[in-house]
Write an enzyme that holds these catalytic residues in place. Sequence first.
Site, mmCIF file in Angstrom:
data_model
loop_
_atom_site.group_PDB
_atom_site.id
_atom_site.type_symbol
_atom_site.label_atom_id
_atom_site.label_comp_id
_atom_site.label_asym_id
_atom_site.label_seq_id
_atom_site.Cartn_x
_atom_site.Cartn_y
_atom_site.Cartn_z
ATOM 1 N N GLN A 1 0.834 -1.197 0.000
ATOM 2 C CA GLN A 1 0.000 0.000 0.000
ATOM 3 C C GLN A 1 0.876 1.258 0.000
ATOM 4 O O GLN A 1 1.943 1.290 0.611
ATOM 5 C CB GLN A 1 -0.923 0.007 1.215
ATOM 6 N N HIS B 1 -5.371 -14.238 7.457
ATOM 7 C CA HIS B 1 -4.874 -14.716 6.163
ATOM 8 C C HIS B 1 -3.787 -15.775 6.289
ATOM 9 O O HIS B 1 -3.819 -16.783 5.591
ATOM 10 C CB HIS B 1 -4.323 -13.535 5.351
ATOM 11 N N GLU C 1 -3.279 -9.948 10.578
ATOM 12 C CA GLU C 1 -2.933 -10.457 9.255
ATOM 13 C C GLU C 1 -2.686 -11.963 9.295
ATOM 14 O O GLU C 1 -3.103 -12.697 8.396
ATOM 15 C CB GLU C 1 -1.709 -9.728 8.714
ATOM 16 N N HIS D 1 1.025 -4.553 3.162
ATOM 17 C CA HIS D 1 -0.299 -4.702 3.771
ATOM 18 C C HIS D 1 -0.542 -6.148 4.160
ATOM 19 O O HIS D 1 -1.069 -6.431 5.224
ATOM 20 C CB HIS D 1 -1.393 -4.221 2.819
#
Length: 237
Positions: A52, A128, A124, A74
């Site tokens: 980002q 993910h 995160e 990110h």
Amino acid sequence: MKGSYWRLILILIFQLHLQAALCDTEFDNVCNSVPKPQPPARQYDFIYFVQQWQLSVCNLRSCLKPARQVFSIHGLWPASYSRKTQCNCGSEFVPKKISDLVDKLNVEWPSMIHEDNTLYWKNEWESHGICSEAVLPQRAYFDAALKLKQKYSLVNILAQKDIYASGNVYSKGSITDAIKTATGHSPQIQCNLYKEIPLLTQIFLCLDYNATKIIECPPSKRCQYEDLMIPYSLFNT
């Protein structure tokens, strides 16, 4: 007695040979009736490496830290081509597993909207990273992101095609082509509108399932504008 003893020995030897013979035939499952543990199935097809532009993020929302003219990490997001990637289980984030990476992570993977970067990394990983845990355990996951950031410096890649954070407007196609020239594959471009100005906010590179080789990204609708600005400062509010 001696004759009976030797007959018993011969019978036992015969049974052992018979069992060995069975193990070498299609009856092998008789000898291995307990199933072997299998590694967890991979639940994704490829991985997004998302960077980002800090000044775009902080023009669009309030930041608690000074924004710099840099791309920062990110996330590293496992994804699938034909379905939504869902990971309902995995190990919790353990900070000590990445203690040797913290200094680099603070620079390359900071949270712009939270004071505590550790909470950002926890989110995160648990949102993910656990999807790729069978391939990239926690430390390997964060280490892979740092190595990708070093290898694919977007500021340098764009500068090679005279694209800078200068207040100028660039076509989305020229940004895509600059990255494709450097990497061999097209990225995904994300933009967001700020007071009628489309800002480049994020760039998605796509990698194979173990995050070692860059691949072509699938088509996306992350940016509907053709001309974008890469801001070099915060706008007046």
